[in-house]
Design a protein around this motif. Structure first.
Motif, PDB file in Angstrom:
ATOM      1  N   VAL A  11       0.839  -1.202   0.000  1.00 23.32           N
ATOM      2  CA  VAL A  11       0.000   0.000   0.000  1.00 23.32           C
ATOM      3  C   VAL A  11       0.877   1.255   0.000  1.00 23.32           C
ATOM      4  O   VAL A  11       0.599   2.214  -0.729  1.00 23.32           O
ATOM      5  CB  VAL A  11      -0.973  -0.005   1.206  1.00 23.32           C
ATOM      6  CG1 VAL A  11      -1.650   1.344   1.371  1.00 23.32           C
ATOM      7  CG2 VAL A  11      -2.006  -1.108   1.036  1.00 23.32           C
ATOM      8  N   ALA A  12       1.955   1.237   0.769  1.00 25.97           N
ATOM      9  CA  ALA A  12       2.877   2.380   0.802  1.00 25.97           C
ATOM     10  C   ALA A  12       3.499   2.597  -0.570  1.00 25.97           C
ATOM     11  O   ALA A  12       3.634   3.746  -1.020  1.00 25.97           O
ATOM     12  CB  ALA A  12       3.959   2.155   1.849  1.00 25.97           C
ATOM     13  N   GLU A  15       0.969   4.243  -2.816  1.00 22.79           N
ATOM     14  CA  GLU A  15       0.825   5.661  -2.469  1.00 22.79           C
ATOM     15  C   GLU A  15       1.980   6.488  -3.038  1.00 22.79           C
ATOM     16  O   GLU A  15       1.765   7.609  -3.530  1.00 22.79           O
ATOM     17  CB  GLU A  15       0.739   5.831  -0.963  1.00 22.79           C
ATOM     18  CG  GLU A  15      -0.570   5.317  -0.383  1.00 22.79           C
ATOM     19  CD  GLU A  15      -0.613   5.331   1.131  1.00 22.79           C
ATOM     20  OE1 GLU A  15       0.441   5.525   1.780  1.00 22.79           O
ATOM     21  OE2 GLU A  15      -1.716   5.143   1.673  1.00 22.79           O
ATOM     22  N   ILE A  18       1.377   6.900  -6.793  1.00 18.07           N
ATOM     23  CA  ILE A  18       0.296   7.867  -7.041  1.00 18.07           C
ATOM     24  C   ILE A  18       0.792   9.291  -6.822  1.00 18.07           C
ATOM     25  O   ILE A  18       0.512  10.189  -7.619  1.00 18.07           O
ATOM     26  CB  ILE A  18      -0.931   7.555  -6.162  1.00 18.07           C
ATOM     27  CG1 ILE A  18      -1.582   6.252  -6.630  1.00 18.07           C
ATOM     28  CG2 ILE A  18      -1.937   8.696  -6.185  1.00 18.07           C
ATOM     29  CD1 ILE A  18      -2.636   5.705  -5.698  1.00 18.07           C
ATOM     30  N   ASN A  19       1.530   9.510  -5.747  1.00 21.47           N
ATOM     31  CA  ASN A  19       2.071  10.839  -5.467  1.00 21.47           C
ATOM     32  C   ASN A  19       3.003  11.312  -6.569  1.00 21.47           C
ATOM     33  O   ASN A  19       2.958  12.485  -6.977  1.00 21.47           O
ATOM     34  CB  ASN A  19       2.788  10.869  -4.114  1.00 21.47           C
ATOM     35  CG  ASN A  19       1.819  10.816  -2.951  1.00 21.47           C
ATOM     36  OD1 ASN A  19       0.674  11.233  -3.061  1.00 21.47           O
ATOM     37  ND2 ASN A  19       2.274  10.290  -1.829  1.00 21.47           N
TER      38      ASN A  19
END
Length: 70
Positions: A11-12, A15, A18-19
């Motif tokens: 998940v990290a 993220e 996506i960032n």
């Protein structure tokens, strides 16, 4: 999934990807590569969650099927 795979680390990673995409830090070709990587990681998470839900359902079913002591 790799042997040392963890849901939280995946998940990290999603993220971070996506960032990077949102901030425009990547070349267009890299955007597509990273997007594909994020989709694969999301599939891994979905598979993991599905397996966990199946285990929980099985445990609940087992508990409900046990006869109550007198």
């Amino acid at each position: 999934m790799p042997p040392n795979w963890t849901y939280e680390a995946t998940v990290a990673e999603i993220e971070i990807i996506i960032n990077q995409i949102e901030r425009g830090e990547l070349d267009l070709a890299d955007v597509f590569d990273q997007f594909a990587r994020a989709v694969e990681r999301l599939r891994q998470c979905e598979t993991f969650l599905t397996r966990q839900q199946q285990q929980v359902d099985l445990l609940i079913e087992t508990l409900l099927d046990e006869p109550e002591p007198f």
